[in-house]
Design a protein around this motif. Structure first.
Motif, PDB file in Angstrom:
ATOM      1  N   LEU A 197       0.822  -1.220   0.000  1.00 18.69           N
ATOM      2  CA  LEU A 197       0.000   0.000   0.000  1.00 18.69           C
ATOM      3  C   LEU A 197       0.853   1.266   0.000  1.00 18.69           C
ATOM      4  O   LEU A 197       0.430   2.304  -0.503  1.00 18.69           O
ATOM      5  N   SER A 198       2.055   1.176   0.567  1.00 17.61           N
ATOM      6  CA  SER A 198       2.904   2.379   0.623  1.00 17.61           C
ATOM      7  C   SER A 198       3.216   2.894  -0.786  1.00 17.61           C
ATOM      8  O   SER A 198       3.368   4.092  -0.989  1.00 17.61           O
ATOM      9  N   GLN A 199       3.300   2.022  -1.760  1.00 18.05           N
ATOM     10  CA  GLN A 199       3.512   2.511  -3.122  1.00 18.05           C
ATOM     11  C   GLN A 199       2.199   2.712  -3.868  1.00 18.05           C
ATOM     12  O   GLN A 199       2.094   3.590  -4.721  1.00 18.05           O
ATOM     13  N   ALA A 200       1.188   1.907  -3.509  1.00 16.49           N
ATOM     14  CA  ALA A 200      -0.125   2.066  -4.159  1.00 16.49           C
ATOM     15  C   ALA A 200      -0.687   3.461  -3.918  1.00 16.49           C
ATOM     16  O   ALA A 200      -1.382   4.017  -4.772  1.00 16.49           O
ATOM     17  N   GLU A 201      -0.367   4.064  -2.766  1.00 15.94           N
ATOM     18  CA  GLU A 201      -0.952   5.378  -2.466  1.00 15.94           C
ATOM     19  C   GLU A 201      -0.352   6.511  -3.310  1.00 15.94           C
ATOM     20  O   GLU A 201      -0.848   7.621  -3.307  1.00 15.94           O
ATOM     21  N   HIS A 202       0.740   6.212  -4.044  1.00 16.73           N
ATOM     22  CA  HIS A 202       1.415   7.262  -4.821  1.00 16.73           C
ATOM     23  C   HIS A 202       0.592   7.726  -6.021  1.00 16.73           C
ATOM     24  O   HIS A 202       0.591   8.910  -6.361  1.00 16.73           O
TER      25      HIS A 202
ATOM     26  N   VAL B 217      -6.553  -0.568   3.444  1.00 15.49           N
ATOM     27  CA  VAL B 217      -6.691   0.516   2.474  1.00 15.49           C
ATOM     28  C   VAL B 217      -7.813   1.473   2.872  1.00 15.49           C
ATOM     29  O   VAL B 217      -7.722   2.690   2.647  1.00 15.49           O
TER      30      VAL B 217
ATOM     31  N   ARG C  25      -5.449   8.460   1.474  1.00 17.13           N
ATOM     32  CA  ARG C  25      -5.375   8.405   0.008  1.00 17.13           C
ATOM     33  C   ARG C  25      -5.960   7.085  -0.510  1.00 17.13           C
ATOM     34  O   ARG C  25      -5.470   6.514  -1.481  1.00 17.13           O
ATOM     35  N   LYS C  26      -7.048   6.636   0.135  1.00 16.91           N
ATOM     36  CA  LYS C  26      -7.569   5.305  -0.209  1.00 16.91           C
ATOM     37  C   LYS C  26      -8.075   5.214  -1.642  1.00 16.91           C
ATOM     38  O   LYS C  26      -7.958   4.161  -2.281  1.00 16.91           O
TER      39      LYS C  26
ATOM     40  N   ALA D 207      -5.043   4.558  -3.799  1.00 18.65           N
ATOM     41  CA  ALA D 207      -4.483   3.225  -3.545  1.00 18.65           C
ATOM     42  C   ALA D 207      -5.380   2.130  -4.100  1.00 18.65           C
ATOM     43  O   ALA D 207      -4.899   1.148  -4.701  1.00 18.65           O
ATOM     44  N   LYS D 208      -6.696   2.300  -3.949  1.00 20.82           N
ATOM     45  CA  LYS D 208      -7.627   1.294  -4.475  1.00 20.82           C
ATOM     46  C   LYS D 208      -7.540   1.200  -5.996  1.00 20.82           C
ATOM     47  O   LYS D 208      -7.580   0.106  -6.576  1.00 20.82           O
TER      48      LYS D 208
ATOM     49  N   ALA E  58       0.388   6.012   4.215  1.00 14.67           N
ATOM     50  CA  ALA E  58       0.651   4.568   4.067  1.00 14.67           C
ATOM     51  C   ALA E  58       2.141   4.267   4.188  1.00 14.67           C
ATOM     52  O   ALA E  58       2.526   3.183   4.635  1.00 14.67           O
TER      53      ALA E  58
END
Lengths: 426, 426
Positions: free
Chosen positions: A253-258, A285, A290-291, A294-295, B415
């Motif tokens: 998730l740390s990268q998905a939120e970018h 998430v 920043r869900k 990320a989703k 995140a």
């Protein structure tokens, strides 16, 4: 995220389709070409016109004053300053190990050969505006340039209605940026590549940006050097049964939120871990500010692949060539040899990716979109150039004269041969 | 050649105008884009279609057989083979000094940080057809890749009606090229960048070519890495009163014969040397087989500048940033520090430029068009990539945890902070 369980061949095919998707944006190319041409022609005037047009800001002066920078530094929370200073220390000690030496060779009588390594004279750093203005990225860009010995480091960033991000200015001061200009977009890249009355021409431009910035960097390549064209963030995790699902999920998730196009990927040989991580990601998430981003990343680009054994996981990951790669396996360092394509590698259960984003010291400006096949992390090597030199005495030249003239004449280059022979005319 | 005697300021202005001339060729860009798209779509079939269209050759197979290569080697004159072998030895011993080492750092308790240097897996070398097919350039491209450890070196070259140049094939065998395909132009670059049924996809493409090749290389940049975009050859000579006019003239002509847009430049503090060299060039050029080309280069791009003192000569030459720079002064090596921008430097009266083209060992694939400001000669460094890695124990991470989460939250990346905190949830 989607869990895929398939043969290695099928998985490799899917990965190949994903990484080859590169859009060709002719319209953007055209308008960027026009912006560059106008900045070459009209300099500051064109830059101000575009800032009004695109950022809706009327600029009197393009230069940020030392006072503004100092005030921003003073207004920045002390814990932030201390964290930036610790990051600076770690980034510095890591990048000092990258310094290359000039060499000279005098093994043959009458012959000196060598290579001189020298810093670029001036470099430009693009810092995006809004929420994508990251203080940490300033440290990552500027510190390697400083260590290389670059004497003029110029920062450009789009003007902001409420003033520039204070932590960004503080980071610029801590890192040692020499001057800052409020210019953004393709016009900023054009200014740095060709120079205007105010913005100096530089030798290399680094830093990420939107599609206009990326396209402009590609177009000015050759007039100046550029770093790689940055794409959406990627994290690949190779994890075995001993990994902790909540930690693997948090790292993905740390990268998905970018970015909605960021790519979180887990490859594991443990089906139950795959399911537990998937469940954890769904739970975590929803707790993130920043869900939505990320989703979208999880749905658009993310996947979990279950493979037969850990060797297959490395084969698959090497085909992806992720920007960041975590190896959540016992004795992770022993797999270093199996990692062929990755920007930055995080070994073991505690080396969570954000450690590298901020503090450990390796660079966080990394190859994306499969380019870790051939590109490297930003480093001191990017801010130097090499100049080769030779010196031969007449006697030394005489010994190799015939070989030179033979090759010159095979290539039909008579004047090359005669230049050598002119030393022996008498 | 034209002799200019003016103030340093005026000379610098003239030089600036010369180096900034970069043409924008939209039509070429468009047709190259189309070629690349078709090669991606139709592979070998598209390649053969373009070879018929552009080179007027109907190809059954794209691959050159080992037999053809061996036959060409056997048919090559023994003195040429020996000269190529001597060149190979010198190029090898020089480039071995460029090899960089991986590093690892374990100074802090619980922390391992390092950088692994590894060769690219596959690289492609473009060799132009006709008279621009230079055996020496094959050595210069392939040997650094070999030293870097690249395991698959692929050569492409346009088909020739009378068969491929034998010395080129011999050089490919000597250098250690792994496979050769008869494909040229933008379709060759597209094949290497994306792969076809026959031509393998590579990680990096090097080698010079015409405007279609150069444009294609620029367009596939990012899909693969490329070396610099090569422009016409340049030679700058800084000479004082002790230089021999006939030798200076011969050296200038050695690059003038390459291309009608080649740029021979002499900068001297001695007016009478300027005149003597100019006269000598006029005399010598008429004796050359390629005199039409050399004369055009002298007229189009060449000039002789007379400056007040030798320091000014270096200032001016640094603004030109020539591909090759000769320093024909006594104790030439003492000027190394004053040379800021140049690809390859030849020190002293005997270090004639063709020595570097063929034999001394430094590379002859060099930055042109003023790009020596930021680009370097081709080298071993171009055929490796770096991968960074870190390993932290939980205790080591704990010490830096707060700094990481502070910076993550300043950047609005919650995140990122939680990924670190997930290690300490219990």
């Amino acid at each position: 995220m989607q869990i895929i369980e398939d043969s290695l061949d099928q998985l490799l095919k899917q990965v190949a389709i994903r990484t080859n998707a590169v859009a060709n944006r002719e319209e953007v190319e055209k308008s960027v070409r026009e912006i560059i041409a106008n900045v070459i022609k009209d300099g500051d005037q064109a830059v101000k016109m575009y800032e009004q047009k695109f950022d809706n800001v009327e600029l009197e002066s393009l230069k940020v004053t030392q006072r503004e920078i100092d005030d921003a530094y003073e207004a920045t929370d002390d814990t932030v300053i201390k964290a930036l200073e610790l990051a600076k220390a770690n980034i510095t000690s890591f990048h000092q190990m990258e310094v290359e030496d000039s060499f000279i060779d005098a093994k043959k009588k009458g012959v000196i050969r060598g290579e001189k390594i020298a810093p670029l004279a001036a470099v430009g750093l693009y810092v995006p505006g809004g929420t994508a203005a990251y203080p940490s990225s300033i440290l990552m860009n500027v510190i390697p340039a400083k260590i290389a010995g670059v004497s003029r480091i110029v920062m450009v960033t789009p003007p902001q209605k409420d003033g520039l991000n204070k932590a960004v200015l503080a980071a610029a001061k801590i890192a040692g940026v020499d001057e800052i200009y409020t210019v953004g977009g393709a016009q900023a890249i054009a200014s740095l590549a060709y120079g205007t009355e105010t913005v100096p021409r530089v030798d290399k431009i680094t830093g990420p940006g939107n599609v206009f910035v990326a396209t402009a960097k590609k177009q000015v390549f050759g007039q100046v050097d550029i770093d790689m064209i940055a794409g959406p963030s990627e994290i690949g995790v190779i994890a075995g049964s001993q990994a902790v699902p909540s930690q693997v999920a948090a790292d993905l998730l740390s990268q998905a939120e970018h970015d909605k196009l960021a790519r979180p990927i887990l490859v594991t040989d443990d089906r139950s871990l795959a399911e537990a991580v998937s469940k954890e990601m769904d739970r975590q998430v929803d707790l993130l500010p920043r869900k939505e981003i990320a989703k979208a990343a999880m749905e658009n680009e993310g996947f979990i692949a279950v493979v037969d054994d850990i060797d297959d996981a490395f084969t698959l990951m090497n085909a992806v060539a992720p920007e960041h790669l975590e190896v959540q396996l016992p004795d992770a360092i022993e797999y270093l040899n199996q990692i062929k394509n990755a920007g930055s590698v995080f070994l073991g259960f505690s080396a969570s990716e954000p450690l590298g984003d901020y503090l450990a010291g390796p660079n966080h400006i990394l190859p994306t979109g499969g380019t870790a096949r051939f590109f490297s992390p930003l480093g001191v090597q990017d801010f130097v150039k090499r100049t080769q030199f030779v010196s031969y005495t007449r006697d030394a030249l005489k010994k190799e004269k015939d070989a030179i003239t033979t090759l010159a004449r095979v290539e039909g280059l008579e004047a090359h041969a005669r230049a050598i022979e002119s030393r022996f005319d008498d």
